[in-house]
Motif scaffolding. Structure first.
Motif, PDB file in Angstrom:
ATOM      1  N   LYS A 548      20.608  -3.183  -1.580  1.00 44.10           N
ATOM      2  CA  LYS A 548      21.371  -2.509  -0.523  1.00 44.10           C
ATOM      3  C   LYS A 548      22.731  -2.037  -1.047  1.00 44.10           C
ATOM      4  N   PHE A 549      23.372  -2.865  -1.876  1.00 49.12           N
ATOM      5  CA  PHE A 549      24.675  -2.518  -2.453  1.00 49.12           C
ATOM      6  C   PHE A 549      24.548  -1.274  -3.333  1.00 49.12           C
ATOM      7  N   VAL A 550      23.524  -1.252  -4.188  1.00 55.28           N
ATOM      8  CA  VAL A 550      23.306  -0.120  -5.087  1.00 55.28           C
ATOM      9  C   VAL A 550      22.965   1.136  -4.292  1.00 55.28           C
ATOM     10  N   ASN A 551      22.068   0.983  -3.320  1.00 55.51           N
ATOM     11  CA  ASN A 551      21.626   2.145  -2.547  1.00 55.51           C
ATOM     12  C   ASN A 551      22.780   2.761  -1.755  1.00 55.51           C
ATOM     13  N   LYS A 552      23.655   1.926  -1.230  1.00 50.08           N
ATOM     14  CA  LYS A 552      24.819   2.426  -0.486  1.00 50.08           C
ATOM     15  C   LYS A 552      25.699   3.273  -1.396  1.00 50.08           C
ATOM     16  N   HIS A 553      25.864   2.836  -2.644  1.00 49.55           N
ATOM     17  CA  HIS A 553      26.674   3.584  -3.600  1.00 49.55           C
ATOM     18  C   HIS A 553      26.009   4.922  -3.932  1.00 49.55           C
ATOM     19  N   ILE A 554      24.682   4.919  -4.066  1.00 49.85           N
ATOM     20  CA  ILE A 554      23.956   6.157  -4.362  1.00 49.85           C
ATOM     21  C   ILE A 554      24.113   7.150  -3.216  1.00 49.85           C
ATOM     22  N   GLU A 555      23.961   6.667  -1.992  1.00 52.18           N
ATOM     23  CA  GLU A 555      24.080   7.542  -0.821  1.00 52.18           C
ATOM     24  C   GLU A 555      25.486   8.122  -0.691  1.00 52.18           C
ATOM     25  N   LYS A 556      26.480   7.340  -1.068  1.00 50.87           N
ATOM     26  CA  LYS A 556      27.867   7.771  -0.916  1.00 50.87           C
ATOM     27  C   LYS A 556      28.305   8.730  -2.020  1.00 50.87           C
ATOM     28  N   THR A 557      27.867   8.482  -3.264  1.00 54.23           N
ATOM     29  CA  THR A 557      28.372   9.239  -4.413  1.00 54.23           C
ATOM     30  C   THR A 557      27.328  10.130  -5.089  1.00 54.23           C
ATOM     31  N   GLY A 558      26.063   9.836  -4.878  1.00 57.28           N
ATOM     32  CA  GLY A 558      25.013  10.571  -5.575  1.00 57.28           C
ATOM     33  C   GLY A 558      24.818  10.127  -7.007  1.00 57.28           C
ATOM     34  N   TYR A 559      25.608   9.145  -7.426  1.00 59.34           N
ATOM     35  CA  TYR A 559      25.520   8.665  -8.812  1.00 59.34           C
ATOM     36  C   TYR A 559      24.162   7.993  -9.043  1.00 59.34           C
ATOM     37  N   PHE A 560      23.694   8.004 -10.250  1.00 64.89           N
ATOM     38  CA  PHE A 560      22.412   7.487 -10.718  1.00 64.89           C
ATOM     39  C   PHE A 560      21.268   8.490 -10.539  1.00 64.89           C
ATOM     40  N   LYS A 561      21.434   9.532  -9.708  1.00 66.04           N
ATOM     41  CA  LYS A 561      20.330  10.448  -9.442  1.00 66.04           C
ATOM     42  C   LYS A 561      19.935  11.241 -10.683  1.00 66.04           C
ATOM     43  N   ASP A 562      20.873  11.461 -11.589  1.00 63.20           N
ATOM     44  CA  ASP A 562      20.570  12.176 -12.829  1.00 63.20           C
ATOM     45  C   ASP A 562      20.331  11.221 -14.002  1.00 63.20           C
ATOM     46  N   ILE A 563      20.365   9.935 -13.721  1.00 58.11           N
ATOM     47  CA  ILE A 563      20.218   8.944 -14.788  1.00 58.11           C
ATOM     48  C   ILE A 563      18.924   8.146 -14.635  1.00 58.11           C
ATOM     49  N   VAL A 564      18.633   7.731 -13.403  1.00 60.58           N
ATOM     50  CA  VAL A 564      17.468   6.885 -13.123  1.00 60.58           C
ATOM     51  C   VAL A 564      16.337   7.737 -12.550  1.00 60.58           C
ATOM     52  N   LYS A 565      15.118   7.408 -12.916  1.00 57.74           N
ATOM     53  CA  LYS A 565      13.958   8.175 -12.447  1.00 57.74           C
ATOM     54  C   LYS A 565      13.855   8.138 -10.920  1.00 57.74           C
ATOM     55  N   PRO A 566      13.442   9.256 -10.286  1.00 59.92           N
ATOM     56  CA  PRO A 566      13.381   9.335  -8.817  1.00 59.92           C
ATOM     57  C   PRO A 566      12.501   8.266  -8.188  1.00 59.92           C
ATOM     58  N   GLU A 567      11.364   7.948  -8.809  1.00 62.99           N
ATOM     59  CA  GLU A 567      10.466   6.944  -8.224  1.00 62.99           C
ATOM     60  C   GLU A 567      11.097   5.558  -8.202  1.00 62.99           C
ATOM     61  N   VAL A 568      11.966   5.288  -9.182  1.00 66.48           N
ATOM     62  CA  VAL A 568      12.671   4.006  -9.213  1.00 66.48           C
ATOM     63  C   VAL A 568      13.711   3.960  -8.094  1.00 66.48           C
ATOM     64  N   LEU A 569      14.435   5.056  -7.916  1.00 62.15           N
ATOM     65  CA  LEU A 569      15.414   5.127  -6.829  1.00 62.15           C
ATOM     66  C   LEU A 569      14.735   4.963  -5.469  1.00 62.15           C
ATOM     67  N   GLU A 570      13.517   5.487  -5.356  1.00 57.15           N
ATOM     68  CA  GLU A 570      12.783   5.358  -4.098  1.00 57.15           C
ATOM     69  C   GLU A 570      12.413   3.898  -3.837  1.00 57.15           C
ATOM     70  N   VAL A 571      12.028   3.204  -4.871  1.00 59.77           N
ATOM     71  CA  VAL A 571      11.714   1.774  -4.731  1.00 59.77           C
ATOM     72  C   VAL A 571      12.935   1.011  -4.239  1.00 59.77           C
ATOM     73  N   ILE A 572      14.090   1.269  -4.876  1.00 56.37           N
ATOM     74  CA  ILE A 572      15.320   0.577  -4.488  1.00 56.37           C
ATOM     75  C   ILE A 572      15.677   0.891  -3.036  1.00 56.37           C
ATOM     76  N   LYS A 573      15.473   2.135  -2.657  1.00 52.82           N
ATOM     77  CA  LYS A 573      15.788   2.553  -1.292  1.00 52.82           C
ATOM     78  C   LYS A 573      14.943   1.806  -0.265  1.00 52.82           C
ATOM     79  N   ASN A 574      13.699   1.518  -0.619  1.00 53.53           N
ATOM     80  CA  ASN A 574      12.774   0.914   0.339  1.00 53.53           C
ATOM     81  C   ASN A 574      12.770  -0.604   0.342  1.00 53.53           C
ATOM     82  N   ILE A 575      13.505  -1.199  -0.579  1.00 57.58           N
ATOM     83  CA  ILE A 575      13.559  -2.666  -0.584  1.00 57.58           C
ATOM     84  C   ILE A 575      14.415  -3.131   0.598  1.00 57.58           C
ATOM     85  N   LYS A 576      13.833  -3.827   1.491  1.00 65.33           N
ATOM     86  CA  LYS A 576      14.576  -4.341   2.644  1.00 65.33           C
ATOM     87  C   LYS A 576      14.457  -5.864   2.729  1.00 65.33           C
TER      88      LYS A 576
END
Length: 621
Positions: A548-576
């Motif tokens: 949740k901490f990482v995902n909040k930072h991604i949503e706020k800054t967009g950082y990691f989107k050009d570094i980490v693969k999209p499918e991995v970011l999707e996994v992190i987003k869906n972890i609840k």
């Protein structure tokens, strides 16, 4: 033992101007200065001829001069690590501006040398991962320093310091930097095989100082092991004149039991510590080893400060000057100081970079497999664009070096780019209150191992060499098993004494040690799983908090989107809930789910640390 920052003006500089800089550095660095060092630095010029200045923080209660000159006064030397400047000065010689060592000073150190005749500044490390050298420049100065933040503050005011995206990318790929980046823009880490030189305001690189060559071609295997034994015993002279009993990290693995055997051989009395629960596999093995050697043993629980991930991570980053921890268990803990009662007592680690043979044993003798092995060290969760840039850099470095065989190539690349590097942040943390000591990284021992590598690379990468060395120091240490039953101790052939089924004592046969003294087990009032940061037991609630901490930072800054693969970011987003099984299958359904679970947790932890790092709270106390 010192911290230093050396400033070389590009166009001359008055002492008054330097004094203004040193006053600012002293003020701004005070919030990061470790308790083991004197509050006010020693500052001055290296000599009366050249405008080359130094800022040197000395350790409290330890007799070591900040700057030393050779008997002929041709050089001035400043060092950090566990070798004093005078020790390096005694064996240092120069011929036509080219440095050489008459003999190895020993220990682990970095050194800056100013040649009085040529005005040349040279710096190198005996073991760069343990004692790195950082360098950078602005319009007026070139700086060489033993600490990354100290280097940055010597060149810029704190508010001007920028964090490096290249460093984050390397960290996500490997969990450490292998190609010279540092946490700060404009500050680089000197490469292991280079000496950095400054002449007339310009930086260039050269080979390390020449040193005596060892030749073991006429010796048999037993004689070689005897030479290793002598060198390891010699390496323990660094304990002379250091206050307090050595605090010794005892994991029960090959490296730490090798040190245990040499301490036992020398009748030393270190205080062995092991992290974990007292009935866990590693503490049980370690306790059995300590009992055999007759050493005091303490088991420490890994509990976060106030059970707060972010607080503990920020404090770790502050203490480690922005070097991000490579693994969760390197974050500082609330009870860690229980064994450090004496300021600047030795803190001994068993890291041995020269015998890391795991890569070499997996090698097939062809160049494509070398590349494949190196590529597998990089995280598969990072985008190919970022990964390829790093791999191209690594390939350039490989192309510049010559190797006798592909096995030797992997061995040396392991030496340069993997071994010890992941410990650099922890070493900085340990050095704040203790003096880190690495007998197995001592250049006298390493030089023997390197000479052996030229003679017989298979002997060196084989763990059998380690167990034969232990046998010569204290054979009873080999009676205690390793805590993993699938380790084998040979490269090309088996050694009956130490390998396979002949090594019949295993974890299942080891008596559990509930009799570990209660006073030796240090638990916090609360020891819930959620407070633990052992990556294998990181619980679902903690994983959810981190995600949740990482995902909040991604949503706020967009950082990691050009570094980490999209499918991995999707996994992190869906972890609840923290139950990741259904999401992990999206990453790679062909992999073992349990292994993928651990791998994913490690990467998620890296993203979390990088997120905390990017906020910069640790940099602006």
């Amino acid at each position: 033992m010192n911290l230093y920052s050396v400033l070389i003006p590009k166009d001359g500089c008055s002492y008054n101007s330097f004094q203004e800089i040193s006053d600012r550095v002293s003020k701004e660095y005070s919030t990061n200065l470790a308790e083991g060092f004197q509050d006010q630095p020693e500052v001055g010029k290296f000599d009366s001829i050249h405008d080359i200045y130094y800022i040197c923080y000395k350790r409290k209660g330890v007799s070591s001069s900040g700057v030393s000159k050779t008997r002929k006064s041709t050089h001035s030397v400043i060092t950090t690590g566990n070798v004093g400047a005078s020790r390096v000065s005694k064996v240092l010689r120069s011929k036509q501006g080219k440095l050489s060592l008459l003999e190895l000073p020993g220990g682990v150190y970095s050194s800056v040398v100013v040649d009085k005749n040529f005005g040349k500044v040279s710096a190198w490390s005996s073991q760069p991962a343990a004692e790195p050298i950082y360098y950078g420049e602005n319009e007026a100065f070139i700086c060489i320093s033993s600490r990354p933040l100290l280097c940055a503050l010597s060149l810029w005011e704190r508010r001007e310091i920028a964090l490096s995206d290249d460093y984050v990318k390397e960290y996500l790929l490997l969990s450490y930097s292998a190609c010279g980046s540092s946490p700060f823009v404009g500050v680089k880490t000197n490469a292991p095989e280079n000496m950095v030189n400054i002449v007339e305001g310009k930086i260039y690189f050269s080979d390390l100082p020449e040193q005596p060559c060892l030749d073991y071609k006429g010796l048999n295997e037993d004689q070689v092991i005897s030479c290793m034994k002598s060198a390891l015993i010699d390496s323990c002279d660094v304990f002379e004149g250091v206050p307090g009993e050595p605090v010794f990290h005892l994991s029960g693995g090959k490296d730490s039991r090798t040190l245990l055997s040499v301490f036992s051989h020398l009748n030393m009395s270190p205080h062995a510590i092991t992290y974990g629960k007292s009935n866990g596999a590693e503490p049980r093995i370690a306790n059995a080893l300590a009992n055999v050697a007759g050493f005091k043993h303490t088991v420490l629980m890994r509990d976060l400060i106030d059970h707060d991930f972010t607080k503990a991570s920020n404090e770790t980053l502050r203490r480690c000057e922005g070097l991000i921890p490579s693994a969760p268990n390197q974050v500082i803990y609330s009870k860690d100081d229980v064994v450090s009662s004496v300021l600047n007592q030795p803190r001994v680690l068993g890291q041995h970079e020269i015998q890391r043979g795991g890569w070499a044993k997996l090698m097939k003798n062809n160049k494509s497999h070398v590349a494949d092995t190196l590529n597998k060290q990089l995280s598969s969760y990072v985008s190919d664009d970022v990964k390829n840039v790093f791999f191209d850099r690594l390939s350039e470095i490989r192309a510049k070096k010559s190797f006798n065989s592909h096995v030797e190539e992997v061995y040396l690349l392991t030496h340069y780019f993997r071994s010890s590097c992941y410990l650099t942040s922890s070493i900085l943390d340990f050095s704040r209150k203790n003096i880190p000591v690495f007998p197995m990284l001592d250049e006298r021992f390493v030089s023997v191992c390197s000479a052996v590598a030229e003679k017989n690379i298979a002997l060196l990468v084989s763990e059998s060499a380690v167990f034969r060395l232990i046998d010569k120091l204290d054979s009873k240490i080999n009676e205690i098993p390793l805590h993993e039953d699938n380790w084998r101790f040979e490269a090309r052939k088996k050694h009956a004494e130490f390998s396979g089924d002949a090594y019949d004592l295993r974890l299942k046969d080891l008596v559990c040690h509930p009799s570990v003294p209660e006073s030796a087990v240090c638990n916090n009032p609360s020891s819930e799983e959620s407070a633990s940061l052992d990556i294998n037991t990181l619980d679902s609630a903690s994983v959810s908090i981190i995600a949740k901490f990482v995902n909040k930072h991604i949503e706020k800054t967009g950082y990691f989107k050009d570094i980490v693969k999209p499918e991995v970011l999707e996994v992190i987003k869906n972890i609840k809930s923290g139950k990741m099984e259904e999401y992990l299958s999206l990453l790679d359904s062909s992999k073992n789910l349990k292994n993928e679970d651990v791998t994913f947790k490690k990467f998620l932890w890296r993203m979390y640390c990088a997120t905390v790092w990017r906020t910069g709270d640790w940099l602006n106390p």
